[in-house]
Write a protein that holds these residues in place. Structure first.
Motif, PDB file in Angstrom:
ATOM      1  N   TRP A 137      32.940  30.458   6.896  1.00  0.00           N
ATOM      2  CA  TRP A 137      32.635  29.099   6.929  1.00  0.00           C
ATOM      3  C   TRP A 137      31.263  28.924   7.096  1.00  0.00           C
ATOM      4  N   VAL A 138      30.393  29.881   7.178  1.00  0.00           N
ATOM      5  CA  VAL A 138      29.003  29.586   7.223  1.00  0.00           C
ATOM      6  C   VAL A 138      28.352  29.270   5.806  1.00  0.00           C
ATOM      7  N   PHE A 139      28.913  30.002   4.693  1.00  0.00           N
ATOM      8  CA  PHE A 139      28.721  29.831   3.543  1.00  0.00           C
ATOM      9  C   PHE A 139      28.673  28.277   2.942  1.00  0.00           C
ATOM     10  N   GLY A 140      29.834  27.779   3.320  1.00  0.00           N
ATOM     11  CA  GLY A 140      29.944  26.402   2.912  1.00  0.00           C
ATOM     12  C   GLY A 140      28.907  25.519   3.668  1.00  0.00           C
ATOM     13  N   PHE A 141      28.592  25.659   4.928  1.00  0.00           N
ATOM     14  CA  PHE A 141      27.951  25.043   5.767  1.00  0.00           C
ATOM     15  C   PHE A 141      26.436  25.073   5.146  1.00  0.00           C
ATOM     16  N   GLU A 142      26.061  26.244   5.059  1.00  0.00           N
ATOM     17  CA  GLU A 142      24.708  26.436   4.507  1.00  0.00           C
ATOM     18  C   GLU A 142      24.382  26.169   3.243  1.00  0.00           C
ATOM     19  N   TRP A 143      25.328  26.064   2.319  1.00  0.00           N
ATOM     20  CA  TRP A 143      24.879  25.585   0.962  1.00  0.00           C
ATOM     21  C   TRP A 143      25.027  24.106   0.760  1.00  0.00           C
ATOM     22  N   THR A 144      25.759  23.282   1.909  1.00  0.00           N
ATOM     23  CA  THR A 144      25.794  21.939   1.908  1.00  0.00           C
ATOM     24  C   THR A 144      24.476  21.462   2.272  1.00  0.00           C
ATOM     25  N   LEU A 145      23.839  22.060   3.353  1.00  0.00           N
ATOM     26  CA  LEU A 145      22.677  21.800   3.950  1.00  0.00           C
ATOM     27  C   LEU A 145      21.669  22.089   2.883  1.00  0.00           C
ATOM     28  N   ILE A 146      21.612  23.241   2.259  1.00  0.00           N
ATOM     29  CA  ILE A 146      20.406  23.728   1.217  1.00  0.00           C
ATOM     30  C   ILE A 146      20.535  22.628   0.171  1.00  0.00           C
ATOM     31  N   MET A 147      21.639  22.279  -0.385  1.00  0.00           N
ATOM     32  CA  MET A 147      21.887  21.312  -1.726  1.00  0.00           C
ATOM     33  C   MET A 147      21.515  20.024  -1.203  1.00  0.00           C
ATOM     34  N   LEU A 148      21.497  19.400  -0.020  1.00  0.00           N
ATOM     35  CA  LEU A 148      21.164  18.113   0.375  1.00  0.00           C
ATOM     36  C   LEU A 148      19.613  18.118   0.518  1.00  0.00           C
ATOM     37  N   CYS A 149      18.989  19.078   1.174  1.00  0.00           N
ATOM     38  CA  CYS A 149      17.510  19.185   1.357  1.00  0.00           C
ATOM     39  C   CYS A 149      16.890  19.586  -0.223  1.00  0.00           C
ATOM     40  N   PHE A 150      17.621  20.343  -0.860  1.00  0.00           N
ATOM     41  CA  PHE A 150      16.717  20.680  -2.265  1.00  0.00           C
ATOM     42  C   PHE A 150      16.851  19.246  -3.124  1.00  0.00           C
ATOM     43  N   SER A 151      18.038  18.459  -3.125  1.00  0.00           N
ATOM     44  CA  SER A 151      18.190  17.093  -3.720  1.00  0.00           C
ATOM     45  C   SER A 151      17.099  16.458  -3.468  1.00  0.00           C
ATOM     46  N   VAL A 152      16.772  16.205  -2.080  1.00  0.00           N
ATOM     47  CA  VAL A 152      15.664  15.444  -1.576  1.00  0.00           C
ATOM     48  C   VAL A 152      14.275  15.718  -1.923  1.00  0.00           C
ATOM     49  N   TYR A 153      13.975  17.096  -1.887  1.00  0.00           N
ATOM     50  CA  TYR A 153      12.813  17.409  -2.302  1.00  0.00           C
ATOM     51  C   TYR A 153      12.920  17.215  -3.742  1.00  0.00           C
ATOM     52  N   LEU A 154      13.713  17.509  -4.522  1.00  0.00           N
ATOM     53  CA  LEU A 154      13.573  17.371  -6.152  1.00  0.00           C
ATOM     54  C   LEU A 154      13.568  15.906  -6.584  1.00  0.00           C
ATOM     55  N   SER A 155      14.011  14.973  -5.871  1.00  0.00           N
ATOM     56  CA  SER A 155      13.999  13.362  -6.072  1.00  0.00           C
ATOM     57  C   SER A 155      12.439  13.097  -5.838  1.00  0.00           C
ATOM     58  N   PHE A 156      11.666  13.444  -5.014  1.00  0.00           N
ATOM     59  CA  PHE A 156      10.295  13.253  -4.743  1.00  0.00           C
ATOM     60  C   PHE A 156       9.492  13.976  -5.645  1.00  0.00           C
ATOM     61  N   LEU A 157       9.788  15.370  -6.023  1.00  0.00           N
ATOM     62  CA  LEU A 157       8.995  16.039  -6.736  1.00  0.00           C
ATOM     63  C   LEU A 157       9.255  15.435  -8.427  1.00  0.00           C
ATOM     64  N   PHE A 158      10.372  15.042  -8.776  1.00  0.00           N
ATOM     65  CA  PHE A 158      10.564  14.657 -10.016  1.00  0.00           C
ATOM     66  C   PHE A 158       9.807  13.089 -10.235  1.00  0.00           C
ATOM     67  N   SER A 159       9.759  12.481  -9.023  1.00  0.00           N
ATOM     68  CA  SER A 159       9.358  10.887  -9.267  1.00  0.00           C
ATOM     69  C   SER A 159       7.805  10.965  -9.171  1.00  0.00           C
ATOM     70  N   ILE A 160       7.254  12.253  -8.513  1.00  0.00           N
ATOM     71  CA  ILE A 160       5.796  12.276  -8.540  1.00  0.00           C
ATOM     72  C   ILE A 160       5.339  13.076  -9.877  1.00  0.00           C
ATOM     73  N   ARG A 161       5.906  14.052 -10.042  1.00  0.00           N
ATOM     74  CA  ARG A 161       5.630  15.121 -10.981  1.00  0.00           C
ATOM     75  C   ARG A 161       6.500  15.686 -12.030  1.00  0.00           C
ATOM     76  N   HIS A 162       6.982  14.454 -12.903  1.00  0.00           N
ATOM     77  CA  HIS A 162       7.970  14.726 -13.706  1.00  0.00           C
ATOM     78  C   HIS A 162       7.269  15.411 -15.139  1.00  0.00           C
ATOM     79  N   SER A 163       7.527  16.665 -15.200  1.00  0.00           N
ATOM     80  CA  SER A 163       6.909  17.323 -16.467  1.00  0.00           C
ATOM     81  C   SER A 163       7.773  18.276 -17.001  1.00  0.00           C
ATOM     82  N   ARG A 164       7.414  18.919 -18.148  1.00  0.00           N
ATOM     83  CA  ARG A 164       8.250  19.625 -18.829  1.00  0.00           C
ATOM     84  C   ARG A 164       8.402  21.208 -17.989  1.00  0.00           C
TER      85      ARG A 164
END
Length: 154
Positions: A47-74
């Motif tokens: 059960w830990v795997f499902g929980f941790e991947w959900t947390l990871i992907m939520l955090c990663f998606s927030v980070y990426l949304s800011f990264l791509f809005s600030i520094r969208h590059s190849r």
């Protein structure tokens, strides 16, 4: 508003990647090969795997949304694409093909890519947001240790 659209896009891509990885894994977790592996004593319950991947992907998606809005590059797109491919392919290599050594190289590479994101993109606007990558980094270190244990003890 752009960050919200990016967040939704990254949620779809990241969770879609997890779904593809799960599909590529097949029924290996309940299969004979995985059941008979000599696993690390610190292997968490399922059960830990499902929980941790959900947390990871939520955090990663927030980070990426800011990264791509600030520094969208190849470069940013390329690094992210590598991370997605490595993340998805690990399940296939480890579970489906039972290539544990190649899977170890794969997960070590993914760890380096996420560390690269953590270290490289740290300007003022991302200074604190980079800490959203810590759950991913911590999990990759644990997962790498689990994969290493399998390689050396089976």
């Amino acid at each position: 508003m752009k960050k919200i659209y990016l967040f939704i896009l990254f949620l779809i891509i990241n969770f879609g990647g997890l779904a593809i990885g799960s599909w590529l894994m097949g029924d290996a977790i309940s299969g004979e090969w995985y059941s008979n592996l000599n696993k690390a004593p610190w292997t968490p319950p399922g059960w830990v795997f499902g929980f941790e991947w959900t947390l990871i992907m939520l955090c990663f998606s927030v980070y990426l949304s800011f990264l791509f809005s600030i520094r969208h590059s190849r470069v940013v797109v390329f690094v992210y694409a590598i991370a997605v491919v490595l993340n998805v392919s690990w399940n296939y290599l480890f579970f489906n093909q039972q290539l544990t050594t190649f899977a170890l190289v794969n997960i070590a590479s993914l760890t380096l890519v996420i560390f690269y994101l953590f270290i490289t993109f740290r300007d003022d606007k991302l200074r604190y947001l980079k800490y959203l990558l810590l759950p991913y980094i911590i999990w990759l270190c644990i997962a790498t240790s689990l994969n290493t244990y399998v390689v050396f003890n089976n």
